[in-house]
Write a protein that holds these residues in place. Structure first.
Motif, PDB file in Angstrom:
ATOM      1  N   ILE A  38       3.423   8.703   4.103  1.00 24.79           N
ATOM      2  CA  ILE A  38       4.680   8.023   4.430  1.00 24.79           C
ATOM      3  C   ILE A  38       4.900   8.046   5.944  1.00 24.79           C
ATOM      4  N   GLU A  39       4.726   9.208   6.565  1.00 20.82           N
ATOM      5  CA  GLU A  39       4.896   9.315   8.018  1.00 20.82           C
ATOM      6  C   GLU A  39       3.925   8.386   8.748  1.00 20.82           C
ATOM      7  N   GLN A  40       2.690   8.342   8.264  1.00 17.09           N
ATOM      8  CA  GLN A  40       1.663   7.494   8.861  1.00 17.09           C
ATOM      9  C   GLN A  40       2.073   6.015   8.784  1.00 17.09           C
ATOM     10  N   ALA A  41       2.545   5.589   7.611  1.00 14.61           N
ATOM     11  CA  ALA A  41       2.960   4.199   7.430  1.00 14.61           C
ATOM     12  C   ALA A  41       4.187   3.872   8.286  1.00 14.61           C
ATOM     13  N   LEU A  42       5.103   4.798   8.405  1.00 15.79           N
ATOM     14  CA  LEU A  42       6.315   4.553   9.203  1.00 15.79           C
ATOM     15  C   LEU A  42       5.993   4.391  10.682  1.00 15.79           C
ATOM     16  N   LYS A  43       4.978   5.092  11.158  1.00 15.21           N
ATOM     17  CA  LYS A  43       4.589   4.998  12.573  1.00 15.21           C
ATOM     18  C   LYS A  43       4.047   3.615  12.913  1.00 15.21           C
ATOM     19  N   LYS A  44       3.528   2.901  11.901  1.00 10.62           N
ATOM     20  CA  LYS A  44       2.956   1.568  12.133  1.00 10.62           C
ATOM     21  C   LYS A  44       4.029   0.504  12.268  1.00 10.62           C
ATOM     22  N   THR A  45       5.237   0.796  11.804  1.00  9.84           N
ATOM     23  CA  THR A  45       6.284  -0.232  11.819  1.00  9.84           C
ATOM     24  C   THR A  45       6.993  -0.305  13.144  1.00  9.84           C
ATOM     25  N   PRO A  99      11.422  -9.541  -5.834  1.00  9.46           N
ATOM     26  CA  PRO A  99      12.889  -9.475  -5.875  1.00  9.46           C
ATOM     27  C   PRO A  99      13.438  -8.112  -5.423  1.00  9.46           C
ATOM     28  N   LEU A 100      12.778  -7.014  -5.825  1.00 10.95           N
ATOM     29  CA  LEU A 100      13.238  -5.692  -5.395  1.00 10.95           C
ATOM     30  C   LEU A 100      13.024  -5.500  -3.902  1.00 10.95           C
ATOM     31  N   LEU A 101      11.939  -6.034  -3.381  1.00  8.41           N
ATOM     32  CA  LEU A 101      11.673  -5.971  -1.942  1.00  8.41           C
ATOM     33  C   LEU A 101      12.773  -6.698  -1.172  1.00  8.41           C
ATOM     34  N   ARG A 102      13.114  -7.892  -1.621  1.00 11.14           N
ATOM     35  CA  ARG A 102      14.162  -8.662  -0.937  1.00 11.14           C
ATOM     36  C   ARG A 102      15.527  -7.969  -1.027  1.00 11.14           C
ATOM     37  N   GLU A 103      15.825  -7.437  -2.200  1.00  7.83           N
ATOM     38  CA  GLU A 103      17.137  -6.821  -2.422  1.00  7.83           C
ATOM     39  C   GLU A 103      17.309  -5.510  -1.656  1.00  7.83           C
ATOM     40  N   HIS A 104      16.293  -4.659  -1.672  1.00 10.73           N
ATOM     41  CA  HIS A 104      16.449  -3.299  -1.139  1.00 10.73           C
ATOM     42  C   HIS A 104      15.813  -3.073   0.231  1.00 10.73           C
ATOM     43  N   GLN A 105      14.961  -4.010   0.675  1.00 13.86           N
ATOM     44  CA  GLN A 105      14.286  -3.900   1.968  1.00 13.86           C
ATOM     45  C   GLN A 105      13.744  -2.489   2.210  1.00 13.86           C
ATOM     46  N   PRO A 106      12.824  -2.054   1.352  1.00 16.08           N
ATOM     47  CA  PRO A 106      12.311  -0.685   1.464  1.00 16.08           C
ATOM     48  C   PRO A 106      11.498  -0.482   2.739  1.00 16.08           C
ATOM     49  N   ASP A 107      11.417   0.765   3.152  1.00 14.93           N
ATOM     50  CA  ASP A 107      10.599   1.103   4.313  1.00 14.93           C
ATOM     51  C   ASP A 107       9.112   1.039   3.957  1.00 14.93           C
ATOM     52  N   ILE A 108       8.790   1.450   2.733  1.00 16.91           N
ATOM     53  CA  ILE A 108       7.400   1.475   2.268  1.00 16.91           C
ATOM     54  C   ILE A 108       7.359   1.104   0.789  1.00 16.91           C
ATOM     55  N   ILE A 109       6.302   0.381   0.410  1.00 13.36           N
ATOM     56  CA  ILE A 109       6.073   0.069  -1.002  1.00 13.36           C
ATOM     57  C   ILE A 109       4.858   0.851  -1.484  1.00 13.36           C
ATOM     58  N   PHE A 110       5.005   1.506  -2.630  1.00 14.25           N
ATOM     59  CA  PHE A 110       3.881   2.106  -3.349  1.00 14.25           C
ATOM     60  C   PHE A 110       3.614   1.183  -4.526  1.00 14.25           C
ATOM     61  N   LEU A 111       2.410   0.642  -4.591  1.00 12.03           N
ATOM     62  CA  LEU A 111       2.083  -0.398  -5.552  1.00 12.03           C
ATOM     63  C   LEU A 111       0.875   0.022  -6.381  1.00 12.03           C
ATOM     64  N   GLN A 128       5.224  -5.537   6.157  1.00 10.18           N
ATOM     65  CA  GLN A 128       5.740  -4.569   5.193  1.00 10.18           C
ATOM     66  C   GLN A 128       4.673  -3.515   4.880  1.00 10.18           C
ATOM     67  N   PRO A 129       4.952  -2.242   5.159  1.00 11.47           N
ATOM     68  CA  PRO A 129       3.988  -1.206   4.797  1.00 11.47           C
ATOM     69  C   PRO A 129       3.831  -1.091   3.281  1.00 11.47           C
ATOM     70  N   CYS A 130       2.579  -1.086   2.827  1.00  9.57           N
ATOM     71  CA  CYS A 130       2.263  -0.973   1.398  1.00  9.57           C
ATOM     72  C   CYS A 130       1.146   0.039   1.212  1.00  9.57           C
ATOM     73  N   ILE A 131       1.329   0.888   0.231  1.00 13.08           N
ATOM     74  CA  ILE A 131       0.303   1.869  -0.139  1.00 13.08           C
ATOM     75  C   ILE A 131      -0.080   1.607  -1.582  1.00 13.08           C
ATOM     76  N   ILE A 132      -1.362   1.379  -1.815  1.00 10.76           N
ATOM     77  CA  ILE A 132      -1.858   1.171  -3.176  1.00 10.76           C
ATOM     78  C   ILE A 132      -2.083   2.535  -3.819  1.00 10.76           C
ATOM     79  N   ILE A 133      -1.616   2.679  -5.064  1.00 12.97           N
ATOM     80  CA  ILE A 133      -1.829   3.909  -5.828  1.00 12.97           C
ATOM     81  C   ILE A 133      -2.606   3.566  -7.088  1.00 12.97           C
ATOM     82  N   THR A 134      -3.507   4.441  -7.482  1.00 15.47           N
ATOM     83  CA  THR A 134      -4.317   4.144  -8.655  1.00 15.47           C
ATOM     84  C   THR A 134      -4.845   5.408  -9.314  1.00 15.47           C
ATOM     85  N   GLU A 135      -5.076   5.300 -10.591  1.00 16.73           N
ATOM     86  CA  GLU A 135      -5.770   6.368 -11.320  1.00 16.73           C
ATOM     87  C   GLU A 135      -7.265   6.120 -11.304  1.00 16.73           C
TER      88      GLU A 135
END
Length: 122
Positions: free
Chosen positions: A115-122, A41-53, A76-83
């Motif tokens: 972020i710059e790397q992901a934006l270049k792919k779009t 729902p947030l993706l549809r509403e805000h149409q982000p440039d990149i998602i950090f998940l 949709q560019p997505c970056i997985i983040i984890t501990e």
């Protein structure tokens, strides 16, 4: 509407969300959610440039959320983040379509690079 790049961050850790917003909010527009079910729902509403998940969202898998995102929004560019990184989950995330897989102990300069790397792919 802002000219800033919009980042959607889905993470169940409120402290991480606060820190992420504090560190990056001046340069980027940050939208955040704390539960897996908020992602689409947030993706549809805000149409982000990149998602950090986040890889682990409470009892839910970020990889399952990534599959849903990629099935509906394949570019949709997505970056997985984890501990808790592991080679297995990193490989799986990239196979599903993640643009990157990073640990939460990043520095801000690294994040700008991702972020710059992901934006270049779009």
């Amino acid at each position: 509407m802002s000219d800033k790049v919009t980042l959607l961050v889905i993470d169940d850790d409120p402290d991480f969300l606060t820190d992420f917003t504090f560190l990056l909010g001046e340069r980027y527009r940050i939208i955040s959610g704390r539960q897996a079910r908020e992602a689409l729902p947030l993706l549809r509403e805000h149409q982000p440039d990149i998602i950090f998940l986040d890889l682990f969202l409470g009892g839910e898998s970020g990889l399952e959320v990534l599959k849903e995102i990629k099935s509906q929004f394949p570019h949709q560019p997505c970056i997985i983040i984890t501990e808790h990184s592991s080679i297995d989950t990193a490989v799986e995330a990239i196979k599903i379509g993640a643009d990157n897989y990073i640990t939460k102990n990043f520095n801000v300069k690294e994040i700008h690079g991702y972020i710059e790397q992901a934006l270049k792919k779009t």
